[in-house]
Design a protein around this motif. Structure first.
Motif, mmCIF file in Angstrom:
data_model
loop_
_atom_site.group_PDB
_atom_site.id
_atom_site.type_symbol
_atom_site.label_atom_id
_atom_site.label_comp_id
_atom_site.label_asym_id
_atom_site.label_seq_id
_atom_site.Cartn_x
_atom_site.Cartn_y
_atom_site.Cartn_z
ATOM 1 N N GLY A 261 -8.315 2.675 -0.104
ATOM 2 C CA GLY A 261 -9.186 3.469 0.758
ATOM 3 C C GLY A 261 -10.371 2.713 1.289
ATOM 4 O O GLY A 261 -10.902 3.027 2.353
ATOM 5 N N GLU A 262 -10.854 1.714 0.519
ATOM 6 C CA GLU A 262 -11.965 0.847 0.919
ATOM 7 C C GLU A 262 -13.180 1.638 1.378
ATOM 8 O O GLU A 262 -13.840 1.308 2.357
ATOM 9 N N GLY A 263 -13.477 2.714 0.640
ATOM 10 C CA GLY A 263 -14.692 3.476 0.900
ATOM 11 C C GLY A 263 -14.602 4.460 2.041
ATOM 12 O O GLY A 263 -15.627 5.028 2.444
ATOM 13 N N ALA A 264 -13.419 4.699 2.570
ATOM 14 C CA ALA A 264 -13.281 5.613 3.705
ATOM 15 C C ALA A 264 -13.247 7.066 3.245
ATOM 16 O O ALA A 264 -13.008 7.374 2.076
ATOM 17 N N VAL A 265 -13.496 7.961 4.190
ATOM 18 C CA VAL A 265 -13.357 9.399 3.975
ATOM 19 C C VAL A 265 -12.154 9.865 4.780
ATOM 20 O O VAL A 265 -12.085 9.639 5.991
ATOM 21 N N LEU A 266 -11.215 10.518 4.123
ATOM 22 C CA LEU A 266 -10.025 11.018 4.801
ATOM 23 C C LEU A 266 -10.277 12.452 5.260
ATOM 24 O O LEU A 266 -10.533 13.338 4.438
ATOM 25 N N VAL A 267 -10.205 12.662 6.567
ATOM 26 C CA VAL A 267 -10.347 13.997 7.146
ATOM 27 C C VAL A 267 -8.944 14.552 7.362
ATOM 28 O O VAL A 267 -8.149 13.970 8.106
#
Length: 361
Positions: A261-267
């Motif tokens: 994910g490398e710090g991402a936010v999944l919408v």
């Protein structure tokens, strides 16, 4: 040995509360035995079952050591199933918080996963940055892993030494260097650079309260009008946007959250359906292990108590116990519109108890 382990697990079945951890530890060892007996698929299932129970209990007790044991066992099973990239993700995500023998376990997992992908130079070089303090019992395993990497490079006559080895009685290891800054990898060759815009708030992924962001940016800020509820252990989170569109079917969502994910936010645009849960404790636990900062779900979740014990942001519309379908229908990283805001890859989203806002990239 497996029969003995099965007997021990059966004897511990009646335990409850924190004593139940004894049985979970025995099951983790059982996963390792299954790998040694050439049954990696069963080992993966056993490790995943242990992690599921731990996900439900870690909000009431400290089980980090047992959790890392189970993760290392799962990583070994994944390597045996030729799923080396997933194993590498586990090793890299959890080495920084490991201690003692667990550093050695995850360090070995990283070596095997890199060599399994043909990345032998990295297998020889990367572990030096971790400078692990090798326990003597691990020296042979490290020597073998190093020999595999050298063989993969055609260096059959090279002197084999355990990578990163030093005796426990030797001088202290040098401190680990801080990670080097750099852009995050994104689909289609794009990159997301953490940069400062003007003289205002840093546009990086450092979480900022949404009210503070509005005070600074005003109507230039995109504010989602959907009223999400908080379910995760992180109540304030932020990160670069990734998206998935899926209606009452979470197979695509699950596949994505098992990648780094490398710090991402999944919408997640689930169409606002209250009929099925798109995320439960297992999928959310995978998101936590793989380095996702959070999930914003236009839909429902389940296992809500366990979600609160994860170091992960989770916002959703509500809860429902029914599982989702598994056909894999949907789309990844396409723009999705929720609550009068269109979320696109390259934007940054911030979320807290006051709501969800988007800063354009």
């Amino acid at each position: 040995m497996l029969a003995e382990r099965e007997g021990l697990i059966a004897e511990l079945e009646h335990l409850t509360g924190e004593d139940r951890l004894l049985q979970l530890r025995a099951r983790t060892v059982r996963a390792g035995v299954l790998i040694d007996e050439g049954r990696p698929a069963e080992a993966e299932a056993e490790a995943e079952a242990v992690l599921r129970v731990l996900t439900r209990t870690m909000y009431v007790t400290d089980v980090w050591e047992l959790e890392l044991d189970a993760l290392a066992a799962m990583g070994r099973a994944l390597c045996a199933l030729d799923r080396h990239q997933e194993a590498e993700t586990i090793a890299r995500a959890h080495l920084p918080r490991a201690d003692g023998y667990l550093v050695n376990d995850l360090h070995l997992l990283l070596l095997h996963s890199l060599s399994g992908q043909g990345r032998h130079e990295e297998a020889l070089a990367d572990p030096h940055r971790h400078s692990p303090e090798l326990f003597p019992s691990y020296a042979g395993a490290h020597e073998l892993a190093t020999a595999v990497a050298l063989h993969g490079l055609g260096r059959h006559d090279a002197t084999v030494r355990p990578v990163g080895f030093r005796p426990l009685s030797g001088p202290p290891a040098p401190p680990r260097p801080p990670p080097e800054p750099g852009p995050l990898p994104w689909p289609h060759g794009a990159t997301y650079e953490n940069e400062q815009r003007g003289t205002g708030t840093d546009m990086s992924t450092t979480p900022v309260p949404t009210a503070d962001l509005y005070d600074e940016h005003g109507e230039a800020l995109d504010i989602c009008t959907t009223g999400f509820r908080q379910f995760g252990g992180r109540r304030l989170f932020a990160g670069p946007v990734r998206t998935v569109r899926c209606h009452e079917d979470n197979a695509l969502l699950r596949e994505l959250l098992h990648t780094p994910g490398e710090g991402a936010v999944l919408v997640v645009d689930g169409g606002g359906s209250p009929r099925t849960a798109l995320v439960g404790d297992l999928i959310a636990g995978a998101a936590e292990r793989n380095g996702w900062a959070g999930l914003i779900i236009n839909g429902s979740v389940r296992d809500s108590v366990a979600l609160g014990g994860l170091d992960l942001g989770v916002q959703a519309l509500g809860t429902v116990p029914r599982k989702s379908g598994k056909t894999g229908a949907g789309a990844v990283d396409e723009p999705v519109t929720i609550g009068e805001v269109t979320f696109r890859v390259g934007d940054t989203v911030h979320a807290d108890d006051d709501g969800v806002v988007v800063l354009r990239g």
